[in-house]
Every structure is written in structure tokens, then in C-alpha cells.
Design an enzyme around this catalytic site. Structure first.
Site, PDB file in Angstrom:
ATOM      1  N   MET A  20       0.935  -1.207   0.141  1.00  0.00           N
ATOM      2  CA  MET A  20      -0.056   0.028   0.065  1.00  0.00           C
ATOM      3  C   MET A  20       0.996   1.264   0.135  1.00  0.00           C
ATOM      4  O   MET A  20       0.534   2.472   0.564  1.00  0.00           O
ATOM      5  CB  MET A  20      -0.975   0.069   1.202  1.00  0.00           C
ATOM      6  CG  MET A  20      -1.979  -1.187   1.165  1.00  0.00           C
ATOM      7  SD  MET A  20      -3.468  -0.783   2.011  1.00  0.00           S
ATOM      8  CE  MET A  20      -2.838  -0.750   3.639  1.00  0.00           C
ATOM      9  N   HIS A  74       9.498  -3.619   3.003  1.00  0.00           N
ATOM     10  CA  HIS A  74       8.885  -3.870   1.605  1.00  0.00           C
ATOM     11  C   HIS A  74      10.423  -4.068   0.604  1.00  0.00           C
ATOM     12  O   HIS A  74      10.122  -4.912  -0.205  1.00  0.00           O
ATOM     13  CB  HIS A  74       8.314  -2.733   1.031  1.00  0.00           C
ATOM     14  CG  HIS A  74       7.082  -2.267   1.885  1.00  0.00           C
ATOM     15  ND1 HIS A  74       6.954  -1.082   2.584  1.00  0.00           N
ATOM     16  CD2 HIS A  74       5.805  -2.691   1.935  1.00  0.00           C
ATOM     17  CE1 HIS A  74       5.663  -0.886   3.215  1.00  0.00           C
ATOM     18  NE2 HIS A  74       5.041  -2.167   2.751  1.00  0.00           N
TER      19      HIS A  74
HETATM   20  O1  PAF Z   1       0.005  -5.681   3.830  1.00  0.00           O
HETATM   21  C1  PAF Z   1      -0.368  -4.698   3.122  1.00  0.00           C
HETATM   22  O2  PAF Z   1       0.117  -3.675   2.938  1.00  0.00           O
HETATM   23  C2  PAF Z   1      -1.772  -4.955   2.364  1.00  0.00           C
HETATM   24  O3  PAF Z   1      -2.656  -5.363   3.312  1.00  0.00           O
HETATM   25  C3  PAF Z   1      -1.678  -5.647   1.079  1.00  0.00           C
HETATM   26  C4  PAF Z   1      -1.269  -7.162   1.181  1.00  0.00           C
HETATM   27  C5  PAF Z   1      -0.896  -4.937   0.185  1.00  0.00           C
HETATM   28  C6  PAF Z   1      -3.206  -5.739   0.585  1.00  0.00           C
HETATM   29  O4  PAF Z   1      -3.865  -4.161   0.297  1.00  0.00           O
END
Ligand code: PAF
Length: 280
Positions: free
Chosen positions: A32, A39
């Protein structure tokens, strides 16, 4: 080089079709945005495992059960694209909302059981939103492998269930939680902490680490959870949603540690909800 950004499903499909034709495998990292080292570690894991890597950035309205939370969620697309430069991803998919939820959208993916406890019990509808959007992202990207952090461990187990139950041909890869030097689990929500709250936030991981030692020494949760909660409240956490020992596979509640057990916590610090989990 900053990876190209694609905002339409048609453009995404045109690109993945070219890769498929060349016999290349595809990895996807759903996010997100508000990207941090956690990430980036997922993007690197995808880079190492697949020929092509797509990072998706979509602040999914259907998984927010609180409108203020959705409104306040950090949005940092330009920075995100720059951070991804170091990971060598091939494409950043930032779909416009109607590319995920076109007019008349009426389908919901809902997982029973695994969603009843922990964050599911405190955030009604949240995991339906997650399950629905990840199903769409798997089908839109056609990825062979999808990478998720263990930081959101319940989400990881739910996503595994969805892919298995719906026969979506994607392998789900769980990757370890990345932490700040002081132990705080990296999260986009950490950006919302004030300087003062940031000082106390690591107490959550510290308390959980001490609980792990006690559990390994044979203590029962019932005997140690009260003291742990008191330490969190003393550090300024004002609401503890849960602090529980559970089985790492089916998430059933435990009182004493068993092989595969994990400790799960969610607690609020000055209006910011922090979650963490560790293997015992
Ligand atoms: O973990 C996240 O950032 C969100 O829940 C995801 C997996 C991108 C789904 O919107």
C-alpha cells in the site's frame, strides 16, 4: 533507473504478456506504498527468485474499517518509486481505483476461521478487503510467486488460504520481519508516530522478547500476561487489543509454548495501532 509506473490493467497485461511470451517468470510484491526497508527486502527476495518483478502500490479502501485511518494513511508515491530504484524491480503497478473496483463491483472474498481472531476480531471487514484485493492482484499480474512479510503474520496465513482455496496458481512466500535497530518492527504506520511516541514504541518488541524467554523457561501465558500488559501501559500504550500465544499454522490459542507457537500483539500508542509477532 526508476522503474516504469503502470496505472491501467490493460497496460499491465500487455507487459506481462510480453514477459510470458519470452518464457519469463513473474514475482509480485503487493503493497500500500509508504515503502520502508521491510518492503524493499520483499522486492529483493522477489528479484532473487523471479525473472521479472512487479511491485503494486494501492491503498485499498476496502480493508480500512475506519475512514480516518484511510484518510491518514501515508501516500508517498514519488519517494516509493525512488526507493525501489535500488532493488531493480521491473514495473510499479499503481492502479487507479476503477482498475481494481470498476463500477458495479459486487464480489467479496471472505475467509472463515483464520479471520475470526487477532486483528480480524478488532477490525471487522479488514481481512475480506485484503483477501479480495490480493485475489485481484494475483489474477491481474498473473504472478508465479507473491511475497509477503511475516510482520502481518495473520494476513500471510489468510493469503495462503485464499490462493489454495481458489486455485490461484501463485506460490506465497513469507519473508522475515525487518526491524529498526531498537527492535521496532518496520511498518508504514511508524511514520504516524510522534517523536515522543517513537521513543516508547520499541517497548512492545522488548516486552514480547521477555515473554518469549519466560515461555521458553516453561511459564504459562496466564502467569505472565498481566505483568507484560502493565509494562506496556506504563510505557504509554493506552489500549492493548491483544497479547496472545497462538499456533503458527492454524492460529489456535495456546497457554504454553509448543513447536511452531508464535506470540502476537496489537497495541495503541498515542492513537497509532502497532502490531508485532515473534516465533517462540
Ligand atoms: O500488507 C499490506 O500492505 C496490504 O494488506 C496488502 C497485502 C498490500 C493488501 O492491500
Amino acid at each position: 533507473m526508476i522503474a516504469p509506473i503502470e496505472r491501467t490493467l490493460a497496460g499491465l497485461r500487455a507487459q506481462t504478456a510480453r514477459w510470458r511470451k519470452a518464457g519469463e517468470t513473474i514475482g509480485v510484491v503487493p503493497t500500500m506504498g509508504a515503502l520502508h526497508q521491510g518492503h524493499l527486502s520483499l522486492a529483493r527476495a522477489a528479484r532473487a527468485a523471479c525473472d521479472r518483478v512487479i511491485v503494486t502500490i494501492f491503498v485499498n479502501p476496502r480493508q480500512f474499517n475506519n475512514p480516518d485511518d484511510l484518510e491518514n494513511y501515508p501516500r508517498t508515491e514519488v519517494d516509493d518509486a525512488r526507493k525501489l530504484e535500488t532493488t531493480g524491480v521491473d514495473l510499479i503497478y499503481v492502479p487507479e481505483p476503477d482498475q481494481i473496483y470498476p463500477g458495479g463491483f459486487a464480489t467479496n472474498v471472505s475467509v472463515h476461521g483464520l479471520t475470526d481472531m487477532l486483528c480480524g476480531a478488532h477490525r471487522p471487514g479488514h481481512f475480506d478487503g485484503v483477501a479480495t484485493v490480493v485475489s485481484k492482484l494475483f489474477l491481474q499480474t498473473g504472478a508465479d510467486q507473491a511475497f509477503f512479510g511475516e510482520k502481518d503474520y495473520q494476513q500471510l496465513q489468510i493469503v495462503r488460504r485464499v490462493a489454495a482455496d481458489l486455485d490461484i496458481p501463485v506460490a506465497i512466500v513469507g519473508c522475515p520481519t525487518i526491524r529498526e535497530e531498537d527492535g521496532l518492527a518496520m511498518s508504514s504506520r511508524n511514520l504516524l508516530l510522534s517523536d515522543r511516541s517513537r521513543v516508547y514504541a520499541p517497548v512492545l518488541a522488548e516486552v514480547m522478547g521477555d515473554m518469549r524467554d519466560q515461555l521458553l523457561a516453561g511459564a504459562a501465558m496466564a502467569a505472565i500476561v498481566g505483568d507484560a500488559q502493565a509494562r506496556l501501559l506504563a510505557a504509554g500504550f493506552h489500549t492493548i487489543d491483544y497479547l496472545e500465544l497462538r499456533d503458527g499454522a492454524d492460529l489456535s490459542l495456546l497457554d504454553r509454548t509448543t513447536p511452531g507457537a508464535r506470540l502476537f500483539a496489537a497495541a495503541w500508542l498515542a492513537g497509532v495501532r502497532l502490531i508485532d509477532n515473534i516465533a517462540i
